[in-house]
Design a protein around this motif. Structure first.
Motif, PDB file in Angstrom:
ATOM      1  N   ARG A 271       6.810   5.124   3.691  1.00  0.00           N
ATOM      2  CA  ARG A 271       7.562   5.088   4.953  1.00  0.00           C
ATOM      3  C   ARG A 271       8.829   4.246   4.859  1.00  0.00           C
ATOM      4  O   ARG A 271       9.811   4.517   5.536  1.00  0.00           O
ATOM      5  CB  ARG A 271       6.675   4.529   6.072  1.00  0.00           C
ATOM      6  CG  ARG A 271       5.509   5.409   6.439  1.00  0.00           C
ATOM      7  CD  ARG A 271       4.663   4.768   7.526  1.00  0.00           C
ATOM      8  NE  ARG A 271       5.433   4.600   8.760  1.00  0.00           N
ATOM      9  CZ  ARG A 271       5.357   3.536   9.546  1.00  0.00           C
ATOM     10  NH1 ARG A 271       4.569   2.540   9.209  1.00  0.00           N
ATOM     11  NH2 ARG A 271       6.068   3.463  10.643  1.00  0.00           N
ATOM     12  N   TYR A 272       8.789   3.222   4.035  1.00  0.00           N
ATOM     13  CA  TYR A 272       9.917   2.296   3.928  1.00  0.00           C
ATOM     14  C   TYR A 272      10.481   2.339   2.508  1.00  0.00           C
ATOM     15  O   TYR A 272       9.810   1.957   1.563  1.00  0.00           O
ATOM     16  CB  TYR A 272       9.490   0.864   4.265  1.00  0.00           C
ATOM     17  CG  TYR A 272       9.080   0.696   5.702  1.00  0.00           C
ATOM     18  CD1 TYR A 272      10.003   0.328   6.678  1.00  0.00           C
ATOM     19  CD2 TYR A 272       7.761   0.909   6.092  1.00  0.00           C
ATOM     20  CE1 TYR A 272       9.622   0.188   8.005  1.00  0.00           C
ATOM     21  CE2 TYR A 272       7.374   0.768   7.418  1.00  0.00           C
ATOM     22  CZ  TYR A 272       8.312   0.391   8.358  1.00  0.00           C
ATOM     23  OH  TYR A 272       7.928   0.256   9.670  1.00  0.00           O
ATOM     24  N   HIS A 273      11.699   2.809   2.399  1.00  0.00           N
ATOM     25  CA  HIS A 273      12.351   2.897   1.087  1.00  0.00           C
ATOM     26  C   HIS A 273      13.148   1.620   0.855  1.00  0.00           C
ATOM     27  O   HIS A 273      14.228   1.428   1.411  1.00  0.00           O
ATOM     28  CB  HIS A 273      13.256   4.123   1.021  1.00  0.00           C
ATOM     29  CG  HIS A 273      12.539   5.408   1.309  1.00  0.00           C
ATOM     30  ND1 HIS A 273      11.668   5.974   0.413  1.00  0.00           N
ATOM     31  CD2 HIS A 273      12.536   6.205   2.403  1.00  0.00           C
ATOM     32  CE1 HIS A 273      11.167   7.088   0.932  1.00  0.00           C
ATOM     33  NE2 HIS A 273      11.669   7.240   2.136  1.00  0.00           N
TER      34      HIS A 273
ATOM     35  N   ARG B 277       8.228  -3.512  -5.938  1.00  0.00           N
ATOM     36  CA  ARG B 277       7.112  -2.581  -5.839  1.00  0.00           C
ATOM     37  C   ARG B 277       6.463  -2.655  -4.464  1.00  0.00           C
ATOM     38  O   ARG B 277       5.597  -1.845  -4.151  1.00  0.00           O
ATOM     39  CB  ARG B 277       6.087  -2.897  -6.924  1.00  0.00           C
ATOM     40  CG  ARG B 277       6.586  -2.643  -8.331  1.00  0.00           C
ATOM     41  CD  ARG B 277       5.691  -3.295  -9.371  1.00  0.00           C
ATOM     42  NE  ARG B 277       4.346  -2.740  -9.373  1.00  0.00           N
ATOM     43  CZ  ARG B 277       3.361  -3.210 -10.136  1.00  0.00           C
ATOM     44  NH1 ARG B 277       3.574  -4.243 -10.926  1.00  0.00           N
ATOM     45  NH2 ARG B 277       2.171  -2.667 -10.100  1.00  0.00           N
ATOM     46  N   CYS B 278       6.855  -3.619  -3.639  1.00  0.00           N
ATOM     47  CA  CYS B 278       6.260  -3.803  -2.316  1.00  0.00           C
ATOM     48  C   CYS B 278       7.354  -3.981  -1.268  1.00  0.00           C
ATOM     49  O   CYS B 278       8.495  -4.328  -1.595  1.00  0.00           O
ATOM     50  CB  CYS B 278       5.352  -5.036  -2.294  1.00  0.00           C
ATOM     51  SG  CYS B 278       4.003  -4.997  -3.500  1.00  0.00           S
ATOM     52  N   ASN B 279       7.000  -3.723  -0.018  1.00  0.00           N
ATOM     53  CA  ASN B 279       7.904  -4.003   1.092  1.00  0.00           C
ATOM     54  C   ASN B 279       7.705  -5.455   1.483  1.00  0.00           C
ATOM     55  O   ASN B 279       6.758  -5.804   2.189  1.00  0.00           O
ATOM     56  CB  ASN B 279       7.593  -3.081   2.277  1.00  0.00           C
ATOM     57  CG  ASN B 279       8.611  -3.210   3.386  1.00  0.00           C
ATOM     58  OD1 ASN B 279       9.057  -4.309   3.709  1.00  0.00           O
ATOM     59  ND2 ASN B 279       8.985  -2.090   3.985  1.00  0.00           N
TER      60      ASN B 279
ATOM     61  N   SER C  73      -3.514  -9.506  -4.094  1.00  0.00           N
ATOM     62  CA  SER C  73      -2.270  -9.625  -4.857  1.00  0.00           C
ATOM     63  C   SER C  73      -2.568  -9.816  -6.342  1.00  0.00           C
ATOM     64  O   SER C  73      -1.907  -9.226  -7.198  1.00  0.00           O
ATOM     65  CB  SER C  73      -1.445 -10.805  -4.339  1.00  0.00           C
ATOM     66  OG  SER C  73      -1.021 -10.577  -3.012  1.00  0.00           O
ATOM     67  N   ASP C  74      -3.573 -10.633  -6.639  1.00  0.00           N
ATOM     68  CA  ASP C  74      -3.948 -10.850  -8.040  1.00  0.00           C
ATOM     69  C   ASP C  74      -4.404  -9.544  -8.687  1.00  0.00           C
ATOM     70  O   ASP C  74      -4.048  -9.242  -9.838  1.00  0.00           O
ATOM     71  CB  ASP C  74      -5.071 -11.884  -8.129  1.00  0.00           C
ATOM     72  CG  ASP C  74      -4.589 -13.294  -7.849  1.00  0.00           C
ATOM     73  OD1 ASP C  74      -3.365 -13.516  -7.867  1.00  0.00           O
ATOM     74  OD2 ASP C  74      -5.441 -14.170  -7.593  1.00  0.00           O
ATOM     75  N   LEU C  75      -5.174  -8.761  -7.944  1.00  0.00           N
ATOM     76  CA  LEU C  75      -5.670  -7.489  -8.468  1.00  0.00           C
ATOM     77  C   LEU C  75      -4.521  -6.517  -8.683  1.00  0.00           C
ATOM     78  O   LEU C  75      -4.473  -5.781  -9.675  1.00  0.00           O
ATOM     79  CB  LEU C  75      -6.701  -6.893  -7.504  1.00  0.00           C
ATOM     80  CG  LEU C  75      -7.429  -5.628  -7.960  1.00  0.00           C
ATOM     81  CD1 LEU C  75      -8.243  -5.898  -9.212  1.00  0.00           C
ATOM     82  CD2 LEU C  75      -8.328  -5.108  -6.851  1.00  0.00           C
ATOM     83  N   TYR C  76      -3.553  -6.537  -7.749  1.00  0.00           N
ATOM     84  CA  TYR C  76      -2.412  -5.627  -7.827  1.00  0.00           C
ATOM     85  C   TYR C  76      -1.477  -5.999  -8.975  1.00  0.00           C
ATOM     86  O   TYR C  76      -1.006  -5.138  -9.722  1.00  0.00           O
ATOM     87  CB  TYR C  76      -1.653  -5.666  -6.495  1.00  0.00           C
ATOM     88  CG  TYR C  76      -0.437  -4.771  -6.423  1.00  0.00           C
ATOM     89  CD1 TYR C  76      -0.576  -3.395  -6.257  1.00  0.00           C
ATOM     90  CD2 TYR C  76       0.850  -5.299  -6.515  1.00  0.00           C
ATOM     91  CE1 TYR C  76       0.528  -2.570  -6.189  1.00  0.00           C
ATOM     92  CE2 TYR C  76       1.963  -4.483  -6.446  1.00  0.00           C
ATOM     93  CZ  TYR C  76       1.794  -3.114  -6.279  1.00  0.00           C
ATOM     94  OH  TYR C  76       2.901  -2.303  -6.216  1.00  0.00           O
TER      95      TYR C  76
ATOM     96  N   ILE D 295       0.834  -1.198   0.000  1.00  0.00           N
ATOM     97  CA  ILE D 295       0.000   0.000   0.000  1.00  0.00           C
ATOM     98  C   ILE D 295       0.874   1.256   0.000  1.00  0.00           C
ATOM     99  O   ILE D 295       1.998   1.246   0.514  1.00  0.00           O
ATOM    100  CB  ILE D 295      -0.975   0.019   1.199  1.00  0.00           C
ATOM    101  CG1 ILE D 295      -0.216   0.123   2.532  1.00  0.00           C
ATOM    102  CG2 ILE D 295      -1.873  -1.217   1.180  1.00  0.00           C
ATOM    103  CD1 ILE D 295      -1.126   0.283   3.728  1.00  0.00           C
ATOM    104  N   PRO D 296       0.414   2.353  -0.599  1.00  0.00           N
ATOM    105  CA  PRO D 296       1.227   3.573  -0.688  1.00  0.00           C
ATOM    106  C   PRO D 296       1.749   4.070   0.657  1.00  0.00           C
ATOM    107  O   PRO D 296       2.883   4.564   0.748  1.00  0.00           O
ATOM    108  CB  PRO D 296       0.255   4.584  -1.323  1.00  0.00           C
ATOM    109  CG  PRO D 296      -0.680   3.738  -2.114  1.00  0.00           C
ATOM    110  CD  PRO D 296      -0.863   2.481  -1.312  1.00  0.00           C
TER     111      PRO D 296
END
Length: 302
Positions: A238-240, A245-247, A288-291, A232-233
């Motif tokens: 917050r976490y670079h 594309r995800c943490n 996850s499938d939608l993303y 999520i954005p």
């Protein structure tokens, strides 16, 4: 439209799973397929319970509700929530009311106890202000059962039979990571627990809470997994991380919880809770499938 179609199919499967009728009977759209619908959760399904609280976790102002028929209500979305759509697809003529304003005979068709920032643990979400944790939501349901007992003139057998036909929805855990475990400046859980131990502690608490719901009359329960909140954005800001594309550190912790939650549902269905039927909704996989395949669902990726 494809998403709504999949949701309608899901509702049909849920009702078939919870009843002995299966798919042999056609649904009567003018009549609810179940007598009542009770909802427990966080901001994903809250429909106004936080409106009167001193909290940052409130949504009773614009632009929230700009596409909702009733306007700004406290839903953390521009339109309907997931459970709003579920209720409509199950045939309820009106939206299930929030606990904060549900009264009298209205209780008989269900209540929404969800509260933005709520978690399985009581301290979860305290960084955002007041809210009602899952323990508090279960306590509120116990109060509702007392009121329903009065409406049934003290006939506990009739009430138990009635509640056994209702559907219960429980979706908790996101904030226990978003606004607890992965917020070390406010909470100590990240240093107190490994990710595996934290998931186990959450499941232990959640087991007790769902067991309490069962003791109060819940028999048909949908339990949702935690979604991939590392994508999520809010978390990405917050976490670079690396080129992902995800943490993935967050998502790996979520998978530990979801794995244990699935096992819990299996134990409940194996006879741990007599007469109960639990359905595990894998919202992690569906999200996850939608993303990952958004264009297949008609979404444009920029």
């Amino acid at each position: 439209m494809e998403i709504i179609g999949e949701l309608a199919l899901f509702v049909g499967l849920i009702v078939a799973c919870f009843t002995a009728r299966g798919c042999s009977q056609q649904a009567q759209p003018q009549q609810p397929q179940v007598p009542c619908f009770f909802i427990f959760g966080d901001s994903l399904v809250d429909n106004g319970n936080n409106n009167g609280m001193i909290s940052l976790a409130r949504a009773n102002y614009r632009p929230y509700g700009i596409d909702f028929p009733l306007g700004t209500t406290g839903r953390f979305t521009n339109g309907r929530t997931y459970v709003d759509a579920l209720a409509q697809l199950m045939g309820f003529p009106r939206y299930i009311p929030p606990y904060s304003r549900a009264r009298g005979p209205e209780l008989l068709r269900g209540v929404n106890y969800a509260s933005g920032a709520a978690g399985i643990r009581d301290e979860t979400g305290d960084n955002l202000g007041a809210h009602t944790s899952m323990n508090g939501q279960v306590a509120n349901f116990a109060n509702t059962v007392l009121q329903m007992r009065r409406l049934s003139r003290g006939d506990t057998n009739a009430l138990s039979s009635y509640l056994s036909k209702c559907i219960f929805y429980s979706g908790l855990g996101s904030n226990d990571y978003l606004n607890n475990y992965f917020m070390p400046t406010f909470y100590t859980t990240n240093s107190d627990f490994t990710a595996k131990a934290y998931a186990a502690a959450l499941i232990q608490d959640y087991t007790r809470q769902l067991t309490q719901l069962h003791s109060l009359g819940a028999r048909k329960v949908i339990v949702t997994a935690v979604g991939p909140i590392g994508c999520i954005p809010y978390q990405l800001a917050r976490y670079h991380g690396n080129s992902s594309r995800c943490n993935e550190n967050i998502n790996k912790a979520i998978i530990l919880f979801n794995t244990e939650l699935r096992k819990l549902v299996d134990r409940f269905n194996a006879g741990q809770l007599q007469g109960a039927k639990f359905v595990y909704l894998d919202s992690y996989k569906s999200s996850s499938d939608l993303y990952e395949n958004g264009t297949a669902s008609g979404n444009l990726l920029f």
